[in-house]
Design a protein around this motif. Structure first.
Motif, PDB file in Angstrom:
ATOM      1  N   LEU A 298     140.661 101.335   1.902  1.00 31.65           N
ATOM      2  CA  LEU A 298     140.372 101.065   3.314  1.00 31.65           C
ATOM      3  C   LEU A 298     141.656 101.087   4.137  1.00 31.65           C
ATOM      4  CD1 LEU A 298     137.771  98.160   2.936  1.00 31.65           C
ATOM      5  CD2 LEU A 298     137.294 100.510   3.640  1.00 31.65           C
ATOM      6  N   ASN A 299     142.714 100.498   3.613  1.00 31.03           N
ATOM      7  CA  ASN A 299     143.995 100.473   4.328  1.00 31.03           C
ATOM      8  C   ASN A 299     144.569 101.866   4.537  1.00 31.03           C
ATOM      9  OD1 ASN A 299     144.008  97.672   4.570  1.00 31.03           O
ATOM     10  ND2 ASN A 299     145.091  97.365   2.635  1.00 31.03           N
ATOM     11  N   LYS A 300     144.241 102.787   3.635  1.00 28.53           N
ATOM     12  CA  LYS A 300     144.713 104.161   3.759  1.00 28.53           C
ATOM     13  C   LYS A 300     143.808 105.019   4.638  1.00 28.53           C
ATOM     14  CE  LYS A 300     147.179 104.393  -0.673  1.00 28.53           C
ATOM     15  NZ  LYS A 300     147.257 105.061  -1.997  1.00 28.53           N
ATOM     16  N   GLY A 301     142.718 104.431   5.130  1.00 29.22           N
ATOM     17  CA  GLY A 301     141.822 105.173   6.013  1.00 29.22           C
ATOM     18  C   GLY A 301     140.779 105.994   5.284  1.00 29.22           C
ATOM     19  N   TYR A 302     140.592 105.751   3.977  1.00 22.32           N
ATOM     20  CA  TYR A 302     139.591 106.490   3.210  1.00 22.32           C
ATOM     21  C   TYR A 302     138.195 105.930   3.491  1.00 22.32           C
ATOM     22  CZ  TYR A 302     143.667 107.943   0.413  1.00 22.32           C
ATOM     23  OH  TYR A 302     144.880 108.429  -0.009  1.00 22.32           O
ATOM     24  N   GLY A 303     137.200 106.754   3.243  1.00 21.25           N
ATOM     25  CA  GLY A 303     135.824 106.284   3.298  1.00 21.25           C
ATOM     26  C   GLY A 303     135.432 105.688   1.964  1.00 21.25           C
ATOM     27  N   VAL A 304     134.655 104.599   1.993  1.00 19.86           N
ATOM     28  CA  VAL A 304     134.207 103.940   0.765  1.00 19.86           C
ATOM     29  C   VAL A 304     132.709 103.708   0.867  1.00 19.86           C
ATOM     30  CG1 VAL A 304     134.471 101.967  -0.774  1.00 19.86           C
ATOM     31  CG2 VAL A 304     136.433 102.757   0.580  1.00 19.86           C
ATOM     32  N   ILE A 305     131.945 104.308  -0.052  1.00 19.69           N
ATOM     33  CA  ILE A 305     130.512 104.037  -0.084  1.00 19.69           C
ATOM     34  C   ILE A 305     130.160 103.459  -1.440  1.00 19.69           C
ATOM     35  CG2 ILE A 305     130.106 105.905   1.553  1.00 19.69           C
ATOM     36  CD1 ILE A 305     128.726 107.462  -0.660  1.00 19.69           C
ATOM     37  N   CYS A 306     129.166 102.582  -1.449  1.00 20.94           N
ATOM     38  CA  CYS A 306     128.865 101.805  -2.651  1.00 20.94           C
ATOM     39  C   CYS A 306     127.360 101.667  -2.796  1.00 20.94           C
ATOM     40  CB  CYS A 306     129.523 100.431  -2.541  1.00 20.94           C
ATOM     41  SG  CYS A 306     129.276  99.372  -3.974  1.00 20.94           S
ATOM     42  N   LEU A 307     126.883 101.693  -4.037  1.00 19.59           N
ATOM     43  CA  LEU A 307     125.480 101.430  -4.326  1.00 19.59           C
ATOM     44  C   LEU A 307     125.285  99.929  -4.519  1.00 19.59           C
ATOM     45  CD1 LEU A 307     122.808 103.089  -4.959  1.00 19.59           C
ATOM     46  CD2 LEU A 307     123.273 102.503  -7.339  1.00 19.59           C
ATOM     47  N   ILE A 308     124.289  99.379  -3.848  1.00 23.15           N
ATOM     48  CA  ILE A 308     123.976  97.957  -3.983  1.00 23.15           C
ATOM     49  C   ILE A 308     122.507  97.804  -4.353  1.00 23.15           C
ATOM     50  CG2 ILE A 308     125.728  97.311  -2.276  1.00 23.15           C
ATOM     51  CD1 ILE A 308     123.371  96.746  -0.344  1.00 23.15           C
ATOM     52  N   GLY A 386     119.932  97.323 -11.551  1.00 20.60           N
ATOM     53  CA  GLY A 386     119.149  97.690 -12.709  1.00 20.60           C
ATOM     54  C   GLY A 386     119.500  96.943 -13.980  1.00 20.60           C
ATOM     55  N   LYS A 387     118.703  97.222 -15.010  1.00 24.44           N
ATOM     56  CA  LYS A 387     118.886  96.568 -16.304  1.00 24.44           C
ATOM     57  C   LYS A 387     120.218  96.942 -16.944  1.00 24.44           C
ATOM     58  CE  LYS A 387     113.911  96.419 -17.229  1.00 24.44           C
ATOM     59  NZ  LYS A 387     112.816  96.893 -18.128  1.00 24.44           N
ATOM     60  N   THR A 388     120.720  98.130 -16.626  1.00 20.64           N
ATOM     61  CA  THR A 388     121.985  98.581 -17.221  1.00 20.64           C
ATOM     62  C   THR A 388     123.206  98.052 -16.475  1.00 20.64           C
ATOM     63  OG1 THR A 388     121.968 100.607 -15.882  1.00 20.64           O
ATOM     64  CG2 THR A 388     120.885 100.695 -18.040  1.00 20.64           C
ATOM     65  N   LYS A 389     122.967  97.253 -15.409  1.00 25.77           N
ATOM     66  CA  LYS A 389     124.061  96.665 -14.620  1.00 25.77           C
ATOM     67  C   LYS A 389     124.971  97.756 -14.043  1.00 25.77           C
ATOM     68  CE  LYS A 389     122.661  92.548 -15.842  1.00 25.77           C
ATOM     69  NZ  LYS A 389     121.941  91.675 -14.885  1.00 25.77           N
ATOM     70  N   LEU A 390     124.351  98.765 -13.481  1.00 23.96           N
ATOM     71  CA  LEU A 390     125.093  99.892 -12.908  1.00 23.96           C
ATOM     72  C   LEU A 390     125.933  99.441 -11.716  1.00 23.96           C
ATOM     73  CD1 LEU A 390     125.679 102.969 -12.505  1.00 23.96           C
ATOM     74  CD2 LEU A 390     123.609 103.021 -11.075  1.00 23.96           C
ATOM     75  N   ARG A 391     127.180  99.850 -11.713  1.00 20.95           N
ATOM     76  CA  ARG A 391     128.064  99.683 -10.561  1.00 20.95           C
ATOM     77  C   ARG A 391     128.685 101.037 -10.269  1.00 20.95           C
ATOM     78  NH1 ARG A 391     129.047  94.192  -9.682  1.00 20.95           N
ATOM     79  NH2 ARG A 391     128.631  92.836 -11.476  1.00 20.95           N
ATOM     80  N   THR A 392     128.552 101.497  -9.050  1.00 21.19           N
ATOM     81  CA  THR A 392     129.104 102.807  -8.719  1.00 21.19           C
ATOM     82  C   THR A 392     129.582 102.831  -7.277  1.00 21.19           C
ATOM     83  OG1 THR A 392     128.693 105.202  -8.741  1.00 21.19           O
ATOM     84  CG2 THR A 392     126.845 103.788  -8.122  1.00 21.19           C
ATOM     85  N   CYS A 393     130.689 103.521  -7.057  1.00 22.27           N
ATOM     86  CA  CYS A 393     131.343 103.560  -5.755  1.00 22.27           C
ATOM     87  C   CYS A 393     132.057 104.898  -5.596  1.00 22.27           C
ATOM     88  CB  CYS A 393     132.334 102.409  -5.665  1.00 22.27           C
ATOM     89  SG  CYS A 393     133.127 102.196  -4.069  1.00 22.27           S
ATOM     90  N   LEU A 394     132.072 105.430  -4.381  1.00 22.45           N
ATOM     91  CA  LEU A 394     132.748 106.689  -4.098  1.00 22.45           C
ATOM     92  C   LEU A 394     133.850 106.470  -3.063  1.00 22.45           C
ATOM     93  CD1 LEU A 394     130.119 107.752  -5.456  1.00 22.45           C
ATOM     94  CD2 LEU A 394     130.170 109.647  -3.819  1.00 22.45           C
ATOM     95  N   LEU A 395     135.001 107.070  -3.294  1.00 17.12           N
ATOM     96  CA  LEU A 395     136.070 107.102  -2.312  1.00 17.12           C
ATOM     97  C   LEU A 395     136.104 108.503  -1.702  1.00 17.12           C
ATOM     98  CD1 LEU A 395     139.023 105.236  -4.076  1.00 17.12           C
ATOM     99  CD2 LEU A 395     137.068 104.299  -2.810  1.00 17.12           C
ATOM    100  N   VAL A 396     136.081 108.569  -0.389  1.00 22.74           N
ATOM    101  CA  VAL A 396     136.071 109.852   0.330  1.00 22.74           C
ATOM    102  C   VAL A 396     137.413 110.002   1.055  1.00 22.74           C
ATOM    103  CG1 VAL A 396     134.895 111.245   2.059  1.00 22.74           C
ATOM    104  CG2 VAL A 396     133.567 109.670   0.615  1.00 22.74           C
ATOM    105  N   LYS A 397     138.147 111.060   0.715  1.00 20.40           N
ATOM    106  CA  LYS A 397     139.487 111.244   1.237  1.00 20.40           C
ATOM    107  C   LYS A 397     139.603 112.612   1.916  1.00 20.40           C
ATOM    108  CE  LYS A 397     141.424 108.902  -2.850  1.00 20.40           C
ATOM    109  NZ  LYS A 397     142.442 108.998  -3.925  1.00 20.40           N
ATOM    110  N   PRO A 398     140.597 112.768   2.812  1.00 23.10           N
ATOM    111  CA  PRO A 398     140.856 114.103   3.343  1.00 23.10           C
ATOM    112  C   PRO A 398     141.356 115.013   2.217  1.00 23.10           C
ATOM    113  CG  PRO A 398     142.577 112.585   4.003  1.00 23.10           C
ATOM    114  CD  PRO A 398     141.514 111.751   3.351  1.00 23.10           C
TER     115      PRO A 398
END
Length: 400
Positions: A298-308, A386-398
């Motif tokens: 976030l401090n570098k200005g990247y996009g961060v999207i996350c599954l909740i 979910g049952k598998t305790k999935l955690r996933t996140c994407l960083l979007v950069k130039p």
């Protein structure tokens, strides 16, 4: 609710004191209830309960001689939200700004209890109360049909009590409301890409196009949601550098699908995503992203999207993509693309997004889905699915 017919700046009479209710206030509270409400009253027994309850705040406004009004907030168990259950001021004391003062004090106490939101219901014909709530920063986000014993509808209002403290500190972040029930992923990715590179379009054509590229085809019901690798490929194709963090790469979202045929299709789609992401040299880290890594991005200005999981928001377990817009010492802030949650039709059914034209002041609801504050200690339980305790996140950069 019994409130002043004219809202004014909060300057109460110096002789009016605000304090927590006590058992010896019961007679006064009962008189206020009988005086202010013709129906849907709190009984004396319930008043006694809320005076003692640890998950409630019952505040009274008094002079040296009399209790003039009260406000009751319920602190929801297992949630960071609170509910204003009742607010009443005797008719003879109105015009002294007692109702706004009670509410502002309750907001302070709610925040001290580490709750982040106050929600309330108000009769749609109680125009004085509605004006006051709007002046104090509450926004309408839904409606309950025939909610009161009189048959009157209740408007639902919400205010993030921490948000005003951050409003001036947070820079603008693009927000886009998904136009279907299944395009939260594309909408979140579009916001992140727009943040990183201003020329990215925010329109339905792009939203649907990304969904077609990223969909898993099937989900538990209805149209398929979006796979993190599918979203990464869609971002990569549009000229962004995307990094994927995921505790699981194979068999995502399968535990909620009963049909073996659907599962086989989803596995074929997923295998293709993995092969194409590998060929595109998209970085894939098979682990949970750390909070410190999110804050650095976030401090570098990247996009961060996350599954909740939406369970903590709506009581329904469903995967949902959001954008993380900012962070401070206590909270992460989210843009939630599902801005229509809470709207209902004449029969009480949730409105489809195509029905937005029927919703008055719908822009007010949109505000409650931007920069949504989530305590950092809550993010771990929110960002697992979910049952598998999935955690996933994407960083979007130039793509430099």
């Amino acid at each position: 609710m019994g409130v002043s017919n004219k809202w004014e700046p909060v300057v109460t009479n110096a002789a009016v004191n605000l304090r927590l209710a006590e058992i010896n206030d019961l007679d006064a509270l009962e008189r206020i209830e009988l005086s202010c409400f013709d129906s849907d009253r709190l009984s004396r027994r319930r008043m006694r309960y809320w005076i003692k309850a640890e998950h409630g705040i019952l505040l009274v406004a008094e002079t040296e001689s009399e209790v003039l009004g009260y406000g009751l907030v319920i602190l929801r168990r297992g949630s960071r939200s609170a509910r204003l259950y009742s607010l009443a001021v005797l008719a003879k004391a109105r015009g002294q700004n007692i109702a706004p003062a009670l509410l502002i004090k309750l907001e302070e106490m709610v925040l001290s209890a580490e709750k982040l939101f106050i929600r309330l219901e108000v009769a749609e014909d109680n125009l004085a109360a509605i004006r006051m709530y709007k002046k104090l920063g509450y926004r309408k986000f839904g409606i309950y049909r025939q909610y009161y014993a009189t048959g009157v509808d209740a408007l639902r209002f919400q205010k993030p009590v921490l948000h005003p403290n951050m409003a001036n500190a947070m820079k603008h972040y693009p927000w886009y409301k998904q136009t279907t029930a299944f395009t939260c992923g594309p909408s979140a990715l579009m916001m992140a890409m727009k943040h990183v590179r201003g020329g990215t379009p925010l329109d339905q054509t792009t939203e649907i196009d990304i969904w077609r590229q990223a969909t898993t085809v099937f989900m538990t019901s209805g149209h398929g949601g979006c796979h993190p690798l599918g979203l990464a490929l869609a971002g990569h194709q549009r000229g962004f550098a995307v990094e994927v963090y995921s505790t699981q790469i194979n068999d995502l979202f399968l535990d909620g699908v009963r049909s073996e045929h659907k599962k086989s299709i989803m596995r074929i789609v997923e295998k293709d995503f993995i092969e194409r992401a590998t060929n595109a040299q998209i970085p894939i880290y098979q682990r949970e992203i750390e909070l410190s890594e999110i804050e650095t991005a976030l401090n570098k200005g990247y996009g961060v999207i996350c599954l909740i999981s939406t369970y903590q928001f709506h009581g329904i377990k469903a995967p949902h993509w959001v954008v993380i817009t900012h962070a401070d010492d206590r909270c992460l802030y989210l843009h939630d693309p599902d801005g229509s949650e809470g709207f209902y039709d004449e029969s009480g059914n949730r409105l489809d997004r195509s029905s937005h034209a029927n919703i008055d002041e719908r822009e007010d609801a949109d505000l409650d889905y931007q920069h949504l504050p989530i305590l950092k200690q809550d993010f771990g339980s929110l960002s697992v699915f979910g049952k598998t305790k999935l955690r996933t996140c994407l960083l979007v950069k130039p793509n430099e």
